[in-house]
Structures are given as C-alpha cells and as structure tokens.
Design an enzyme around this catalytic site. Structure first.
Site, PDB file in Angstrom:
ATOM      1  N   GLN A  33      38.716  37.217  36.464  1.00  0.00           N
ATOM      2  CA  GLN A  33      39.356  36.510  35.492  1.00  0.00           C
ATOM      3  C   GLN A  33      38.615  35.872  34.454  1.00  0.00           C
ATOM      4  O   GLN A  33      37.488  35.294  34.837  1.00  0.00           O
ATOM      5  CB  GLN A  33      40.469  35.332  35.892  1.00  0.00           C
ATOM      6  CG  GLN A  33      41.818  35.693  36.154  1.00  0.00           C
ATOM      7  CD  GLN A  33      41.837  37.013  36.868  1.00  0.00           C
ATOM      8  OE1 GLN A  33      41.124  37.408  37.873  1.00  0.00           O
ATOM      9  NE2 GLN A  33      42.994  37.642  36.708  1.00  0.00           N
ATOM     10  N   GLY A  34      38.493  35.805  33.028  1.00  0.00           N
ATOM     11  CA  GLY A  34      37.806  35.620  32.123  1.00  0.00           C
ATOM     12  C   GLY A  34      36.731  36.590  31.655  1.00  0.00           C
ATOM     13  O   GLY A  34      35.824  36.211  30.645  1.00  0.00           O
ATOM     14  N   ASP A  35      36.764  37.845  32.409  1.00  0.00           N
ATOM     15  CA  ASP A  35      35.726  38.891  31.809  1.00  0.00           C
ATOM     16  C   ASP A  35      36.745  39.784  30.789  1.00  0.00           C
ATOM     17  O   ASP A  35      36.082  40.792  30.381  1.00  0.00           O
ATOM     18  CB  ASP A  35      35.503  39.632  33.227  1.00  0.00           C
ATOM     19  CG  ASP A  35      34.288  38.948  33.645  1.00  0.00           C
ATOM     20  OD1 ASP A  35      33.486  38.254  33.176  1.00  0.00           O
ATOM     21  OD2 ASP A  35      34.427  39.056  35.167  1.00  0.00           O
ATOM     22  N   SER A  36      37.933  39.406  31.031  1.00  0.00           N
ATOM     23  CA  SER A  36      39.076  40.241  30.107  1.00  0.00           C
ATOM     24  C   SER A  36      38.351  40.468  28.686  1.00  0.00           C
ATOM     25  O   SER A  36      37.861  39.457  28.249  1.00  0.00           O
ATOM     26  CB  SER A  36      40.333  39.666  30.086  1.00  0.00           C
ATOM     27  OG  SER A  36      40.834  40.310  31.341  1.00  0.00           O
ATOM     28  N   HIS A  60      45.664  41.821  25.814  1.00  0.00           N
ATOM     29  CA  HIS A  60      45.947  40.589  26.840  1.00  0.00           C
ATOM     30  C   HIS A  60      45.401  39.233  26.555  1.00  0.00           C
ATOM     31  O   HIS A  60      46.230  38.356  27.110  1.00  0.00           O
ATOM     32  CB  HIS A  60      46.203  41.291  28.242  1.00  0.00           C
ATOM     33  CG  HIS A  60      45.199  40.835  29.038  1.00  0.00           C
ATOM     34  ND1 HIS A  60      44.021  41.887  29.253  1.00  0.00           N
ATOM     35  CD2 HIS A  60      44.566  39.972  29.483  1.00  0.00           C
ATOM     36  CE1 HIS A  60      43.330  41.521  30.061  1.00  0.00           C
ATOM     37  NE2 HIS A  60      43.380  40.216  30.115  1.00  0.00           N
ATOM     38  N   ASP A  88      45.502  48.572  26.030  1.00  0.00           N
ATOM     39  CA  ASP A  88      44.925  46.845  26.174  1.00  0.00           C
ATOM     40  C   ASP A  88      43.765  46.908  25.295  1.00  0.00           C
ATOM     41  O   ASP A  88      42.724  46.704  25.682  1.00  0.00           O
ATOM     42  CB  ASP A  88      44.844  46.499  27.641  1.00  0.00           C
ATOM     43  CG  ASP A  88      44.777  45.060  27.634  1.00  0.00           C
ATOM     44  OD1 ASP A  88      44.875  44.381  26.770  1.00  0.00           O
ATOM     45  OD2 ASP A  88      44.492  44.470  29.033  1.00  0.00           O
TER      46      ASP A  88
END
Ligand code: ARG
Length: 392
Positions: free
Chosen positions: A214-217, A79, A125
């Site tokens: 958010q941003g660790d994905s 993603h 993912d």
C-alpha cells in the site's frame, strides 16, 4: 476480470486515495538482502535507493507513486485517482529520495486522465496527471512498446508501506522481483482467479518476502532494455496482502497500453519533449591516426541541450587517409555506448572518408562528451581526423 474481482478492485479504487494517503504507504514488505553500506540494514523489504538512482520517480500527495513520462506528465495508476477532469488537488514531489529533503521540487496538478477501461473487463490501471507547469529538464522513464521486456527481473521502487499493514517509508526504497507468468499468477489462489492476462503483469518470489505494498501504487516497475537503459514495464496496481507466499504483486501491463498512453499524452500536450533538431557541434582539431595502431579519439562537448539525442543523429566525418578500407570508425556516446559507423574492408582502396553517418541515438542523453573513435587496422597507409561534427 469477473464480477467478484471487479467488486474487489472497485472497492480498492474507491478507498485507495484515502487509505494510501493515510497509510503513507510504501513499498516493500519483506526484507530483501541488505546491501553493503546500507545505512539501515534492518529496513524491511527493500533497500534505500540512492539519490538520483531513479530520477524520474515521483510521490503523489494522495499517497501513491508515479513516474515522469514527460516534463509535464506523470504516469500513475487509475486507482489512485478520482475521475478524469481538471484537478488541482494533487502535489507531485520530484527529485528526492527523502520526502523531507528541502531540495524537493514540487508541482501542483492541473488535470487528471483516468483510463476508462479501468474497472471494466478490459482493465488498464493507468492514469496521466498533468502538472500545472513543467519540470524543465526532468528525467523521464520511457515506457516499453513491446511485450519482449515482460519477462526477467524487474525493479520496483516506492515510498509505500514496508510491511503489510505497516507504515510508509520516508525514504525511497527499491527491490527486485522476478516475472511470474499469467497462468502461474492466476493459479496462485482465489484472489488471482480473475487476473486479466492482457492487462496485468505479475511479479514476485514464490516464497514472498519482497513486494510492493500500500502506498506504492502508481509507481513504476521497470527493467533494462537492450541498450541497458531503464524502461517501464509495469505500474503498481494490487496484490493479495503484501509479500505473502505465492501471492505475486499485480502490475498494469504497460506494453498493452503503450500506444493509448502515448496518444493521450500527445493530446494532453505533454508528450515526450521532441529531441532538439538542427544544433551543430564541431571539432576541427586534427588527430593523427597511427598506422595499424591503437584507436584514437576526437571529442565534442555537447552543452545546452536537454533530453535525448535524436533517432537521426548525424555524424559528419572528414578523415584524410590514403586507404580508407583500413579504418574502423565508431561514435561513442557520453555514457560510453558505442555505435559502429564503419567497419574495415580490405578491398576498399579509395582515399578519405568524407561522409555523414546517421545514428539512432534516441536512447542517449544529448548533453555530454561524444567521441569519434578511429582505428587503422592495417599497415602501410596512414591519415588523420581532419574534422567532424554532430548535428542534433
Ligand atoms: N493498491 C496498493 C496501493 O494503493 C498497492 C498494492 C500492491 N500490492 C502488492 N502486493 N504488490 O498502494
């Protein structure tokens, strides 16, 4: 995953590159206990990682994390990326905890592979990003190939948001989260009802407080294996907000996709660097073995090799002794891990141990000081280490 959730995930996927980048997201949302010596004990939801603590962690320029899978491939989340194909738009930052550290090593992407099951009911993912040139000697994080590590306590790390809706971290943060079983996770609320049991792995505290965000994905979730080595079990994927009560983080279940990841990596030509073979290191110095005494060692310094030791490391030993049943022989790896090669056996009265043992040293780094450790466990007969060698 069913339609309601697919819609949500697809929306997230579509918006993620921008939103994560814009938010510069990072990880933990709630304050984990601060550690003694924390420079900023008030950091929210995580504590700073030490430089080199998680050396395979990378930051991707669109605002995601990742882990070095090989010297030229980064494993991250599907993603985080647009589509499979040539892609020179991503900058990968390696080797630092501070994103502003001038020592950062940077590479541009050359190709992206996005797992096609992602966005379907299969899930998955994950994605591989190929670098335009390898980071030679880069640390890599092995992925688990079994479900046996999909339990226990996991470590998470990233430069994502330090609270839900908050801002990203300049420094790499880390935290620990416990495993949450699939049924409990699915029952955590409407957001989780389409959890894909086989493709997703949940983690977090019932009371919240610690989470990726958010941003660790794309960053890894990892734990220790049976040899105490780090092994990747998850990839930061999504969650209902960040660090909320009864709202676990959802991670790609790496074990399910391990063989697909390995196959695609091999095809992209950037699979794990094969262990070096045929290099020989020897110590011919004699070491007396005291009779029924303390263990003695003989060292070999291995240099000039990068990466792991082979699964078939050969330890050739030449020990002169008048009753070899007295002897216990171990190989000690540079990190102190001990491999028993021979036990004592009171009825083996033959002389000398002149043989080659094969040791599965695949979880060890090749370079460093290896030791042969020999102990005489019974009185009367004596001997000495005449020579020994390691063949990688
Ligand atoms: N999708 C987010 C990203 O792109 C990661 C969200 C993780 N959320 C969570 N609660 N664990 O960075």
């Amino acid at each position: 995953m069913h339609n309601s959730r697919m819609g949500r995930v697809i929306a997230l996927a579509a918006g993620v590159a921008m939103s994560c980048a814009a938010m510069a997201g990072q990880a933990f949302a709630a304050p984990p206990p601060s550690l003694p010596g924390d420079p900023t004990p008030q950091v929210v939801g995580g504590s700073p990682a030490a430089k080199g603590e998680f050396p395979w962690m990378v930051r991707l320029s669109m605002g995601c994390g990742g882990a070095m899978y090989s010297e030229s491939l980064v494993l991250t989340a599907a993603h985080c990326l647009g589509s499979t194909g040539p892609n020179t738009s991503i900058t990968v930052t390696y080797g630092v905890v501070d994103l502003q550290d001038s020592a950062a090593i940077r590479r541009t992407s050359s190709y992206v592979y996005k797992y096609p099951g992602y966005g379907t009911s299969e899930g998955g993912d994950w994605a591989l990003v190929k670098l335009s040139s390898p980071i030679t000697g880069a640390a890599t994080l092995p992925i688990t190939t079994t479900k046996s590590f999909d339990t226990g306590t996991f470590t998470i790390a990233g430069w994502g948001d330090t609270s839900e809706g908050g801002s990203a971290s300049r420094y790499l943060l880390k935290a620990q989260v416990p495993f949450v079983d699939d049924t409990t996770c699915r029952n955590s609320g409407a957001y989780y009802r389409d959890l894909i049991f086989n493709a997703e792995l949940c983690a977090g505290y019932p009371g919240g407080g610690v989470d990726t965000c958010q941003g660790d994905s794309g960053g890894p979730m990892f734990r220790r294996d049976n040899n105490n080595a780090w092994i990747q079990v998850g990839i930061v994927s999504h969650g209902d907000g960040c660090a909320r009560r009864n709202a676990p983080g959802v991670y790609t279940e790496v074990s399910t996709f391990a063989s697909a990841i390995a196959a695609k990596a091999a095809e992209l030509g950037g699979g794990p660097t094969p262990p070096p073979t045929g290099k020989v290191f020897e110590n011919t110095g004699n070491v007396d073995i005291p009779d029924a005494g303390a263990a003695v060692t003989s060292s070999i310094a291995v240099t000039g090799l990068t990466g792991k030791a082979p699964a078939t490391l050969k330890a050739g030993v030449d020990i002169k002794h008048t009753y070899r049943g007295d002897l216990v022989i171990d190989l000690v790896a540079p990190d102190g891990t001990t491999y028993r090669m021979k036990n004592a056996s009171s009825n083996d009265s033959s002389a000398n141990v002149i043989t080659t043992y094969t040791v599965d040293a695949s979880s060890e780094v090749a370079a460093g000081t290896w030791k042969l450790r020999v102990q005489d466990t019974y009185s009367a007969d004596t001997g000495y280490i005449d020579s020994w060698k390691l063949t990688f």
